[in-house]
Design a protein around this motif. Sequence first.
Motif, PDB file in Angstrom:
ATOM      1  N   SER A  32       0.837  -1.314   0.097  1.00  0.00           N
ATOM      2  CA  SER A  32       0.138   0.188   0.077  1.00  0.00           C
ATOM      3  C   SER A  32       0.747   1.090   0.007  1.00  0.00           C
ATOM      4  CB  SER A  32      -0.799   0.018   1.266  1.00  0.00           C
ATOM      5  OG  SER A  32      -0.068   0.339   2.274  1.00  0.00           O
ATOM      6  N   LEU A  33       2.051   1.084   0.179  1.00  0.00           N
ATOM      7  CA  LEU A  33       3.034   2.130   0.346  1.00  0.00           C
ATOM      8  C   LEU A  33       3.469   2.588  -0.997  1.00  0.00           C
ATOM      9  CD1 LEU A  33       5.170   1.196   3.274  1.00  0.00           C
ATOM     10  CD2 LEU A  33       3.257   2.873   3.395  1.00  0.00           C
ATOM     11  N   ASP A  34       3.913   3.907  -1.345  1.00  0.00           N
ATOM     12  CA  ASP A  34       4.429   4.238  -2.705  1.00  0.00           C
ATOM     13  C   ASP A  34       5.909   3.831  -2.722  1.00  0.00           C
ATOM     14  OD1 ASP A  34       2.297   5.684  -3.438  1.00  0.00           O
ATOM     15  OD2 ASP A  34       3.363   7.654  -2.744  1.00  0.00           O
ATOM     16  N   GLU A  35       6.386   3.436  -3.675  1.00  0.00           N
ATOM     17  CA  GLU A  35       7.818   2.526  -3.895  1.00  0.00           C
ATOM     18  C   GLU A  35       8.685   3.579  -3.219  1.00  0.00           C
ATOM     19  OE1 GLU A  35       9.113   0.944  -7.500  1.00  0.00           O
ATOM     20  OE2 GLU A  35       7.206   0.228  -7.798  1.00  0.00           O
ATOM     21  N   GLY A  36       9.594   3.210  -2.704  1.00  0.00           N
ATOM     22  CA  GLY A  36      10.876   4.032  -2.156  1.00  0.00           C
ATOM     23  C   GLY A  36      11.630   4.550  -3.354  1.00  0.00           C
ATOM     24  N   ASP A  37      12.109   5.732  -3.392  1.00  0.00           N
ATOM     25  CA  ASP A  37      12.753   6.318  -4.407  1.00  0.00           C
ATOM     26  C   ASP A  37      14.209   5.998  -4.449  1.00  0.00           C
ATOM     27  OD1 ASP A  37      14.127   8.113  -2.292  1.00  0.00           O
ATOM     28  OD2 ASP A  37      13.229   9.772  -2.905  1.00  0.00           O
ATOM     29  N   GLU A  38      15.046   6.264  -5.305  1.00  0.00           N
ATOM     30  CA  GLU A  38      16.515   6.084  -5.197  1.00  0.00           C
ATOM     31  C   GLU A  38      17.297   6.318  -4.152  1.00  0.00           C
ATOM     32  OE1 GLU A  38      20.327   6.404  -8.448  1.00  0.00           O
ATOM     33  OE2 GLU A  38      18.198   6.753  -9.137  1.00  0.00           O
ATOM     34  N   LEU A  39      17.007   7.450  -3.795  1.00  0.00           N
ATOM     35  CA  LEU A  39      17.742   7.719  -2.496  1.00  0.00           C
ATOM     36  C   LEU A  39      17.562   6.887  -1.327  1.00  0.00           C
ATOM     37  CD1 LEU A  39      19.754   9.731  -0.870  1.00  0.00           C
ATOM     38  CD2 LEU A  39      17.884  11.065  -0.461  1.00  0.00           C
ATOM     39  N   GLU A  40      16.261   6.814  -1.171  1.00  0.00           N
ATOM     40  CA  GLU A  40      15.982   5.854   0.000  1.00  0.00           C
ATOM     41  C   GLU A  40      16.498   4.291  -0.350  1.00  0.00           C
ATOM     42  OE1 GLU A  40      12.130   3.694   2.483  1.00  0.00           O
ATOM     43  OE2 GLU A  40      11.813   5.081   0.672  1.00  0.00           O
ATOM     44  N   GLU A  41      16.494   3.838  -1.502  1.00  0.00           N
ATOM     45  CA  GLU A  41      17.027   2.606  -1.742  1.00  0.00           C
ATOM     46  C   GLU A  41      18.493   2.439  -1.397  1.00  0.00           C
ATOM     47  OE1 GLU A  41      15.132  -0.017  -2.378  1.00  0.00           O
ATOM     48  OE2 GLU A  41      13.417   1.011  -2.412  1.00  0.00           O
ATOM     49  N   ASP A  42      18.993   3.700  -1.800  1.00  0.00           N
ATOM     50  CA  ASP A  42      20.637   3.702  -1.486  1.00  0.00           C
ATOM     51  C   ASP A  42      20.852   3.564  -0.137  1.00  0.00           C
ATOM     52  OD1 ASP A  42      21.169   3.631  -4.298  1.00  0.00           O
ATOM     53  OD2 ASP A  42      21.542   5.932  -4.243  1.00  0.00           O
ATOM     54  N   MET A  43      20.057   4.572   0.740  1.00  0.00           N
ATOM     55  CA  MET A  43      20.313   4.483   2.148  1.00  0.00           C
ATOM     56  C   MET A  43      19.893   2.980   2.443  1.00  0.00           C
ATOM     57  SD  MET A  43      21.691   7.433   2.746  1.00  0.00           S
ATOM     58  CE  MET A  43      21.923   7.036   4.421  1.00  0.00           C
ATOM     59  N   LEU A  44      19.110   2.201   2.373  1.00  0.00           N
ATOM     60  CA  LEU A  44      18.589   1.056   2.723  1.00  0.00           C
ATOM     61  C   LEU A  44      19.509   0.155   2.653  1.00  0.00           C
ATOM     62  CD1 LEU A  44      14.756   0.745   1.974  1.00  0.00           C
ATOM     63  CD2 LEU A  44      15.954   0.802   4.328  1.00  0.00           C
ATOM     64  N   ASP A  45      20.564   0.265   1.427  1.00  0.00           N
ATOM     65  CA  ASP A  45      21.525  -0.665   1.280  1.00  0.00           C
ATOM     66  C   ASP A  45      22.520  -0.824   2.616  1.00  0.00           C
ATOM     67  OD1 ASP A  45      20.599  -1.626  -1.003  1.00  0.00           O
ATOM     68  OD2 ASP A  45      21.831  -0.308  -2.207  1.00  0.00           O
ATOM     69  N   LYS A  46      22.581   0.263   3.438  1.00  0.00           N
ATOM     70  CA  LYS A  46      23.634   0.249   4.489  1.00  0.00           C
ATOM     71  C   LYS A  46      22.868   0.113   5.723  1.00  0.00           C
ATOM     72  CE  LYS A  46      25.534   4.430   2.175  1.00  0.00           C
ATOM     73  NZ  LYS A  46      25.693   5.821   2.239  1.00  0.00           N
ATOM     74  N   ALA A  47      21.479  -0.394   5.769  1.00  0.00           N
ATOM     75  CA  ALA A  47      20.867  -0.440   7.022  1.00  0.00           C
ATOM     76  C   ALA A  47      21.125  -2.000   7.521  1.00  0.00           C
ATOM     77  CB  ALA A  47      19.383  -0.746   6.855  1.00  0.00           C
ATOM     78  N   TRP A  48      21.327  -2.062   8.916  1.00  0.00           N
ATOM     79  CA  TRP A  48      21.403  -3.282   9.650  1.00  0.00           C
ATOM     80  C   TRP A  48      20.038  -4.276   9.180  1.00  0.00           C
ATOM     81  CZ3 TRP A  48      18.798  -6.283  13.166  1.00  0.00           C
ATOM     82  CH2 TRP A  48      19.578  -7.358  13.588  1.00  0.00           C
ATOM     83  N   GLY A  49      20.515  -5.454   8.918  1.00  0.00           N
ATOM     84  CA  GLY A  49      19.133  -6.444   8.847  1.00  0.00           C
ATOM     85  C   GLY A  49      18.234  -6.090   7.446  1.00  0.00           C
ATOM     86  N   LEU A  50      18.554  -5.602   6.685  1.00  0.00           N
ATOM     87  CA  LEU A  50      17.850  -5.248   5.361  1.00  0.00           C
ATOM     88  C   LEU A  50      17.232  -6.663   4.879  1.00  0.00           C
ATOM     89  CD1 LEU A  50      17.480  -3.195   3.336  1.00  0.00           C
ATOM     90  CD2 LEU A  50      18.984  -4.105   1.890  1.00  0.00           C
ATOM     91  N   GLU A  51      15.832  -6.472   4.662  1.00  0.00           N
ATOM     92  CA  GLU A  51      15.076  -7.456   4.126  1.00  0.00           C
ATOM     93  C   GLU A  51      14.140  -6.844   2.982  1.00  0.00           C
ATOM     94  OE1 GLU A  51      12.562  -9.464   7.115  1.00  0.00           O
ATOM     95  OE2 GLU A  51      14.364  -9.671   8.485  1.00  0.00           O
TER      96      GLU A  51
END
Length: 112
Positions: A61-80
């Motif tokens: 139901s959420l809008d897709e994350g943009d490129e900046l968010e996706e780049d930041m998420l690559d650095k997150a602990w426990g990414l799923e």
Amino acid sequence: MPQVIFLPHPELCPDGAVFEADQGTSVLDVALSNGIGIEHACEKVCACTTCHVLIREGFDSLDEGDELEEDMLDKAWGLERDSRLGCQAIIKDQDLVVEIPRYTVNQVSEGH
């Protein structure tokens, strides 16, 4: 009005919680306004990963994350697959079930 259901987290929300939320509000803002102290080192501008959450139900139901968010998420602990930054996950018209990861990559907690 959609609900945001936070699953139990041993420190931030031991019993879990359910809150009604206005559409257009971020998951992070719902948590913070209801006393769940999710870290947000960059002050909600999508420049860190400390507000990383897992959207267990309602992800589509959420809008897709943009490129900046996706780049930041690559650095997150426990990414799923269902990872989002809480500051960027904007609530629409469906309920969400949110899990707060046990750890962040923040080296210093600012005590927000």
